[in-house]
Design a protein around this motif. Structure first.
Motif, short mmCIF file in Angstrom:
data_model
loop_
_atom_site.label_atom_id
_atom_site.label_comp_id
_atom_site.label_asym_id
_atom_site.label_seq_id
_atom_site.Cartn_x
_atom_site.Cartn_y
_atom_site.Cartn_z
N PHE A 7 0.84 -1.21 0.00
CA PHE A 7 0.00 0.00 0.00
C PHE A 7 0.86 1.25 0.00
CE2 PHE A 7 -3.01 -2.96 2.14
CZ PHE A 7 -4.08 -2.82 1.26
N THR A 18 -0.26 -6.07 7.28
CA THR A 18 -0.75 -6.39 5.93
C THR A 18 0.09 -7.54 5.34
OG1 THR A 18 0.61 -4.57 5.14
CG2 THR A 18 -1.73 -4.13 5.45
N ARG A 19 -0.47 -8.16 4.33
CA ARG A 19 0.12 -9.44 3.90
C ARG A 19 1.40 -9.31 3.09
NH1 ARG A 19 -4.17 -14.12 4.16
NH2 ARG A 19 -5.14 -13.37 6.06
N ARG A 44 -4.74 0.45 -7.69
CA ARG A 44 -5.17 -0.95 -7.51
C ARG A 44 -6.40 -1.28 -8.36
NH1 ARG A 44 -6.96 -2.48 -2.69
NH2 ARG A 44 -6.88 -0.49 -1.63
N SER A 56 -7.68 -6.90 -6.85
CA SER A 56 -7.16 -5.55 -6.56
C SER A 56 -6.53 -5.45 -5.17
CB SER A 56 -8.28 -4.49 -6.65
OG SER A 56 -8.68 -4.33 -7.99
N GLN A 57 -5.99 -6.55 -4.68
CA GLN A 57 -5.47 -6.52 -3.32
C GLN A 57 -3.94 -6.43 -3.30
OE1 GLN A 57 -7.45 -10.17 -1.84
NE2 GLN A 57 -8.55 -8.84 -0.43
N ILE A 58 -3.44 -6.36 -2.09
CA ILE A 58 -2.02 -6.42 -1.77
C ILE A 58 -1.80 -7.80 -1.13
CG2 ILE A 58 -0.29 -5.50 -0.15
CD1 ILE A 58 -0.98 -3.56 -2.44
N PRO A 59 -0.77 -8.52 -1.41
CA PRO A 59 0.33 -8.21 -2.32
C PRO A 59 0.17 -8.89 -3.67
CG PRO A 59 0.95 -10.06 -0.92
CD PRO A 59 -0.48 -9.71 -0.58
N GLU A 70 -2.01 -13.83 -3.94
CA GLU A 70 -2.29 -14.65 -2.75
C GLU A 70 -0.98 -14.91 -1.99
OE1 GLU A 70 -4.92 -15.71 -1.05
OE2 GLU A 70 -6.30 -14.77 -2.44
N SER A 71 -0.93 -14.36 -0.79
CA SER A 71 0.32 -14.44 -0.02
C SER A 71 0.76 -15.88 0.23
CB SER A 71 0.18 -13.67 1.30
OG SER A 71 -0.90 -14.18 2.06
N MET A 104 -3.64 -20.87 6.87
CA MET A 104 -4.52 -20.00 6.08
C MET A 104 -5.97 -20.46 6.06
SD MET A 104 -2.04 -18.35 3.33
CE MET A 104 -2.78 -16.80 3.73
N1 LIG Z 1 -6.01 -13.94 0.70
C1 LIG Z 1 -5.24 -12.78 0.33
C2 LIG Z 1 -5.73 -11.62 1.16
C3 LIG Z 1 -5.08 -10.34 0.72
C4 LIG Z 1 -5.62 -9.18 1.49
O1 LIG Z 1 -6.57 -9.29 2.32
N2 LIG Z 1 -5.03 -8.02 1.24
C5 LIG Z 1 -5.47 -6.83 1.92
C6 LIG Z 1 -4.25 -6.19 2.60
S1 LIG Z 1 -3.55 -7.25 3.79
C7 LIG Z 1 -6.00 -5.86 0.89
O2 LIG Z 1 -5.44 -5.70 -0.17
N3 LIG Z 1 -7.09 -5.19 1.26
C8 LIG Z 1 -7.72 -4.23 0.39
C9 LIG Z 1 -8.86 -4.82 -0.37
O3 LIG Z 1 -9.23 -5.98 -0.12
O4 LIG Z 1 -9.37 -4.13 -1.23
C10 LIG Z 1 -3.75 -13.02 0.58
O5 LIG Z 1 -3.42 -13.76 1.52
O6 LIG Z 1 -2.92 -12.48 -0.18
#
Ligand SMILES: N[C@@H](CCC(=O)N[C@@H](CS)C(=O)NCC(=O)O)C(=O)O
Length: 210
Positions: A7, A18-19, A44, A56-59, A70-71, A104
């Motif tokens: 982020f 955060t992941r 994102r 659209s998530q991290i990472p 997916e982490s 997980m």
């Molecule tokens: N299952 C995914 C979860 C990823 C996740 O929850 N990312 C969060 C940050 S830790 C995120 O991007 N949140 C913003 C969103 O979901 O829009 C993983 O383990 O990578």
């Protein structure tokens, strides 16, 4: 070159949790260098980011043109590069992979449910109704985990990728009674967090927000 996304700006409450930290930690344990690409909420949502991460998530992660999201999948990919995080011997390897999924799929859901009712929305009517059940479910799974960790330093004989995923989930329990009542889990998390690679990963993550 390895690149991970993180982020661009992050609420102070979420910093350190955060992941991208799981991925950084695996990279630091494996002594692999990497670049961090900081992305905004707008970025994102862009087509180019969605191609890397459909949610659209991290990472998001790129290793010489190969993309992962997916982490858990990313940490497994990093672990497969060396014996440090994923042993070669068949049973030890099977155990590490099993514990990675347990972190997980078995532990993280009860931790997430607990976090929701304890920290995120404690005052919602539905959360008050759900709280006892969420605590009971978390207690049941965490007690089983504590039994496994009794007289063990790590989930499997040596530190592994599974300990990264498990620690990153358990840290979310925060300073709750639920966590404090299970000393085997508290000392396990402290032991894992004391590792130099975790400290380096956390320092690099936090540097983005200072
Ligand atoms: N299952 C995914 C979860 C990823 C996740 O929850 N990312 C969060 C940050 S830790 C995120 O991007 N949140 C913003 C969103 O979901 O829009 C993983 O383990 O990578």
């Amino acid at each position: 070159m390895i690149r991970i996304s993180a982020f661009k700006s992050l609420d102070p409450m979420a910093q350190g949790f955060t992941r991208d930290v799981s991925v950084r930690w695996a990279l630091e344990e494996s002594e692999l260098s990497y670049e961090t690409v900081l992305v905004s909420a707008e970025e994102r949502k862009s087509e180019s980011y969605i191609q890397k991460h459909p949610f659209s998530q991290i990472p998001a992660y790129e290793d010489n043109g190969i993309n992962f999201f997916e982490s858990g999948a990313i940490v497994l990919h990093i672990a497969e590069k060396s014996v440090l995080l994923l042993p070669k011997e068949s049973q030890a390897r099977a155990s590490v992979q099993s514990w990675m999924f347990a972190a997980m799929n078995t532990i993280d859901p009860v931790v997430k449910n607990f976090e929701q009712v304890e920290y995120f929305t404690p005052d919602e009517e539905w959360a008050r109704l759900r709280k006892a059940g969420a605590i009971e479910a978390a207690q049941r799974r965490l007690s089983q985990l504590a039994n496994h960790l009794q007289n063990r330093e790590y989930l499997v004989d040596q530190f592994s990728a599974a300990d990264i995923l498990m620690t990153m989930s358990l840290r979310n329990l925060g300073p709750s009674d639920l966590f404090m009542m299970l000393p085997a889990i508290v000392t396990y998390v402290q032991r894992c967090e004391a590792r130099p690679a975790f400290q380096k990963a956390m320092a690099k993550h936090m540097a983005s927000y200072s």
